[in-house]
Write a protein that holds these residues in place. Structure first.
Motif, mmCIF file in Angstrom:
data_model
loop_
_atom_site.group_PDB
_atom_site.id
_atom_site.type_symbol
_atom_site.label_atom_id
_atom_site.label_comp_id
_atom_site.label_asym_id
_atom_site.label_seq_id
_atom_site.Cartn_x
_atom_site.Cartn_y
_atom_site.Cartn_z
ATOM 1 N N THR A 145 0.834 -1.212 0.000
ATOM 2 C CA THR A 145 0.000 0.000 0.000
ATOM 3 C C THR A 145 0.861 1.252 0.000
ATOM 4 O OG1 THR A 145 -1.681 -1.218 1.244
ATOM 5 C CG2 THR A 145 -1.884 1.192 1.161
ATOM 6 N N GLY A 146 1.959 1.225 0.764
ATOM 7 C CA GLY A 146 2.870 2.370 0.789
ATOM 8 C C GLY A 146 3.534 2.604 -0.568
ATOM 9 N N GLN A 147 3.878 1.500 -1.239
ATOM 10 C CA GLN A 147 4.480 1.644 -2.579
ATOM 11 C C GLN A 147 3.496 2.263 -3.562
ATOM 12 O OE1 GLN A 147 5.783 -2.293 -3.579
ATOM 13 N NE2 GLN A 147 7.486 -2.296 -2.102
ATOM 14 N N LEU A 148 2.223 1.817 -3.467
ATOM 15 C CA LEU A 148 1.202 2.405 -4.325
ATOM 16 C C LEU A 148 1.024 3.896 -4.030
ATOM 17 C CD1 LEU A 148 -0.968 1.893 -6.488
ATOM 18 C CD2 LEU A 148 -2.564 1.337 -4.624
ATOM 19 N N MET A 149 1.011 4.234 -2.748
ATOM 20 C CA MET A 149 0.893 5.645 -2.377
ATOM 21 C C MET A 149 2.105 6.448 -2.853
ATOM 22 S SD MET A 149 -0.603 5.209 1.499
ATOM 23 C CE MET A 149 -0.434 6.960 1.835
ATOM 24 N N LEU A 150 3.275 5.851 -2.771
ATOM 25 C CA LEU A 150 4.487 6.549 -3.209
ATOM 26 C C LEU A 150 4.466 6.800 -4.713
ATOM 27 C CD1 LEU A 150 7.204 7.652 -2.230
ATOM 28 C CD2 LEU A 150 8.214 5.421 -2.705
ATOM 29 N N VAL A 151 4.017 5.786 -5.480
ATOM 30 C CA VAL A 151 3.915 5.969 -6.928
ATOM 31 C C VAL A 151 2.909 7.070 -7.259
ATOM 32 C CG1 VAL A 151 3.198 4.870 -9.084
ATOM 33 C CG2 VAL A 151 4.658 3.639 -7.480
ATOM 34 N N GLY A 152 1.760 7.066 -6.563
ATOM 35 C CA GLY A 152 0.767 8.114 -6.791
ATOM 36 C C GLY A 152 1.298 9.496 -6.440
ATOM 37 N N CYS A 153 2.047 9.581 -5.345
ATOM 38 C CA CYS A 153 2.620 10.878 -4.968
ATOM 39 C C CYS A 153 3.612 11.378 -6.018
ATOM 40 C CB CYS A 153 3.311 10.755 -3.610
ATOM 41 S SG CYS A 153 2.177 10.530 -2.229
ATOM 42 N N VAL A 154 4.421 10.470 -6.538
ATOM 43 C CA VAL A 154 5.389 10.873 -7.569
ATOM 44 C C VAL A 154 4.667 11.362 -8.820
ATOM 45 C CG1 VAL A 154 7.175 10.018 -9.124
ATOM 46 C CG2 VAL A 154 7.227 9.376 -6.706
ATOM 47 N N ILE A 155 3.590 10.662 -9.210
ATOM 48 C CA ILE A 155 2.846 11.065 -10.402
ATOM 49 C C ILE A 155 2.207 12.438 -10.206
ATOM 50 C CG2 ILE A 155 0.849 10.522 -11.847
ATOM 51 C CD1 ILE A 155 1.486 7.550 -11.409
ATOM 52 N N TRP A 156 1.556 12.623 -9.051
ATOM 53 C CA TRP A 156 0.883 13.898 -8.821
ATOM 54 C C TRP A 156 1.885 15.039 -8.647
ATOM 55 C CZ3 TRP A 156 -3.803 14.839 -10.120
ATOM 56 C CH2 TRP A 156 -4.753 13.819 -10.104
ATOM 57 N N MET A 157 3.006 14.759 -8.026
ATOM 58 C CA MET A 157 4.032 15.793 -7.894
ATOM 59 C C MET A 157 4.600 16.174 -9.258
ATOM 60 S SD MET A 157 4.727 17.164 -4.984
ATOM 61 C CE MET A 157 6.360 17.755 -5.385
ATOM 62 N N SER A 158 4.798 15.171 -10.114
ATOM 63 C CA SER A 158 5.304 15.465 -11.462
ATOM 64 C C SER A 158 4.310 16.316 -12.244
ATOM 65 C CB SER A 158 5.580 14.159 -12.206
ATOM 66 O OG SER A 158 6.520 13.365 -11.501
ATOM 67 N N ILE A 159 3.011 15.984 -12.133
ATOM 68 C CA ILE A 159 1.991 16.779 -12.824
ATOM 69 C C ILE A 159 1.972 18.210 -12.290
ATOM 70 C CG2 ILE A 159 -0.495 17.042 -13.206
ATOM 71 C CD1 ILE A 159 -0.703 13.988 -13.190
ATOM 72 N N GLY A 160 2.065 18.356 -10.969
ATOM 73 C CA GLY A 160 2.070 19.699 -10.387
ATOM 74 C C GLY A 160 3.281 20.513 -10.815
ATOM 75 N N ILE A 161 4.452 19.866 -10.858
ATOM 76 C CA ILE A 161 5.657 20.582 -11.281
ATOM 77 C C ILE A 161 5.545 21.007 -12.742
ATOM 78 C CG2 ILE A 161 8.130 20.293 -11.728
ATOM 79 C CD1 ILE A 161 8.246 18.543 -9.214
ATOM 80 N N MET A 162 5.006 20.131 -13.583
ATOM 81 C CA MET A 162 4.848 20.504 -15.002
ATOM 82 C C MET A 162 3.859 21.642 -15.164
ATOM 83 S SD MET A 162 4.826 16.770 -16.862
ATOM 84 C CE MET A 162 6.259 15.694 -16.779
ATOM 85 N N VAL A 163 2.777 21.627 -14.383
ATOM 86 C CA VAL A 163 1.795 22.713 -14.463
ATOM 87 C C VAL A 163 2.417 24.031 -14.019
ATOM 88 C CG1 VAL A 163 -0.363 23.589 -13.499
ATOM 89 C CG2 VAL A 163 -0.213 21.213 -14.239
ATOM 90 N N MET A 164 3.182 23.999 -12.916
ATOM 91 C CA MET A 164 3.835 25.224 -12.453
ATOM 92 C C MET A 164 4.863 25.723 -13.458
ATOM 93 S SD MET A 164 4.315 24.821 -8.338
ATOM 94 C CE MET A 164 5.212 23.269 -8.416
ATOM 95 N N LYS A 165 5.579 24.795 -14.084
ATOM 96 C CA LYS A 165 6.563 25.212 -15.103
ATOM 97 C C LYS A 165 5.875 25.842 -16.293
ATOM 98 C CE LYS A 165 10.325 23.399 -17.952
ATOM 99 N NZ LYS A 165 11.072 22.184 -18.367
ATOM 100 N N LYS A 166 4.705 25.295 -16.676
ATOM 101 C CA LYS A 166 3.968 25.870 -17.796
ATOM 102 C C LYS A 166 3.439 27.258 -17.440
ATOM 103 C CE LYS A 166 2.176 25.293 -21.925
ATOM 104 N NZ LYS A 166 3.003 25.089 -23.136
ATOM 105 N N MET A 167 3.096 27.467 -16.187
ATOM 106 C CA MET A 167 2.525 28.746 -15.768
ATOM 107 C C MET A 167 3.586 29.845 -15.676
ATOM 108 S SD MET A 167 -0.083 27.438 -12.793
ATOM 109 C CE MET A 167 -0.497 29.095 -12.279
ATOM 110 N N ILE A 168 4.816 29.487 -15.353
ATOM 111 C CA ILE A 168 5.833 30.529 -15.125
ATOM 112 C C ILE A 168 6.773 30.695 -16.305
ATOM 113 C CG2 ILE A 168 5.797 30.193 -12.643
ATOM 114 C CD1 ILE A 168 8.247 28.497 -12.833
ATOM 115 N N ASN A 169 6.607 29.906 -17.361
ATOM 116 C CA ASN A 169 7.388 30.090 -18.574
ATOM 117 C C ASN A 169 6.579 30.907 -19.566
ATOM 118 O OD1 ASN A 169 9.645 28.741 -17.708
ATOM 119 N ND2 ASN A 169 9.022 26.773 -18.551
#
Length: 325
Positions: A298-322
């Motif tokens: 369960t922790g591994q699944l949560m970790l994978v989900g956190c990495v995916i959502w963090m990556s999406i958030g970072i890409m969105v922020m990069k798109k907003m500030i470029n």
């Protein structure tokens, strides 16, 4: 008193006066002669004026044709080949050498992950990232760094060309001066223009190909100005002087945008780095508490989900500030 004769006399006088105003007054006042003179002037309009209008129309059509050719070339080159990308990055590699280097990196990443006990799936993912993603990221980084160096030196090079033309040098000799004294990568790009023109290609087309090796709008502007001047003539020093001003204004705008967006970039960097930093601090203080993230399913699944959502958030922020301009 009978008013009818007076009314008839008034109407007759008005009619005679109107007829005299229409037919007699122009002859007496000279308006008829003025109209005849204007008509004669219009008929004897200089052929040079009509030729000038025709030349302006032809020049406009040539400019439109050149711009359409540039847009067509840009649309054609939207899918850049690997050979072109290597050239844009300043590497004199063949695609075969690049693929061999990528395979070696992928094998090293796969072997390192297997030796570290990451499992087959993790090793395949790391090998794919090292063999496919890392070389292309490095290629893109080198391309952007080369483009920035080119843009820093281009306005000064255009000023050198303008001063050479005003001093009486031909355009080709001014380009030779830039190729001899400019820093890299401007030196190699202008040397390629000179070599291409030396083998028989028109100078306008040789300058237009600069955009293929250096895909930035400023290089396209330079090629269009030279191509238009070669086709339709005109004051090249004035056109290049205006181009130099435009290039410097674009550079100032880019620096202003970068300065205004630094606050947003700093905020995005802090927000993006907080989760891994907190995770590292918790692991250093209480490793048993957070180790469930990679030991329990369960922790591994949560970790994978956190990495995916963090990556999406970072890409969105990069798109907003470029900002593109």
């Amino acid at each position: 008193m009978n008013m009818q004769p007076l009314a008839l006399a008034f109407l007759a006088t008005a009619a005679v006066g109107g007829i005299a105003w229409v037919f007699v007054y122009p002859m007496l006042s000279g308006e008829k002669k003025a109209e005849n003179r204007r008509a004669s002037v219009a008929k004897s309009e200089p052929v040079a004026a009509r030729q000038s209008q025709k030349d302006q129309r032809s020049r406009r059509e040539q400019v439109e044709g050149t711009l359409k050719e540039a847009e067509a070339r840009r649309a054609k080159d939207s899918k850049v080949t690997l050979t072109t990308r290597l050239t844009q990055a300043g590497l004199e590699w063949e695609p075969r050498k690049f693929w061999i280097f990528s395979c070696i990196l992928g094998a090293v990443g796969f072997a390192g992950a297997m030796l570290a006990g990451g499992g087959t799936l993790g090793a395949v993912g790391l090998g794919f990232a090292a063999g496919f993603g890392l070389p292309r990221w490095v290629l893109s980084f080198m391309k952007k760094r080369r483009e920035k160096a080119f843009l820093r030196a281009l306005p000064d090079a255009v000023d050198v060309i303008v001063r050479g033309i005003k001093a009486g040098l031909p355009l080709f000799e001014s380009l030779k001066v830039v190729a001899a004294d400019s820093p890299e990568p401007l030196r190699s790009e202008f040397a390629a223009i000179i070599e291409t023109q030396a083998i028989g290609m028109p100078l306008g087309e040789a300058c237009g190909r600069l955009f293929e090796r250096m895909p930035v709008p400023e290089a396209n502007f330079f090629g269009i100005v030279i191509a238009i001047q070669q086709k339709s003539g005109g004051n090249l020093s004035e056109a290049l002087g205006n181009l130099s001003k435009v290039l410097r204004d674009r550079k100032k705008m880019a620096e202003k945008i970068q300065a205004m967006s630094m606050e947003a970039k700093a905020s995005a960097g802090i927000i993006g780095s907080l989760p891994p930093i907190v995770m590292l601090l918790v692991y250093l203080t209480t490793p048993d508490y957070i180790s469930l993230l990679w030991t329990h399913p369960t922790g591994q699944l949560m970790l994978v989900g956190c990495v995916i959502w963090m990556s999406i958030g970072i890409m969105v922020m990069k798109k907003m500030i470029n900002f593109d301009f």
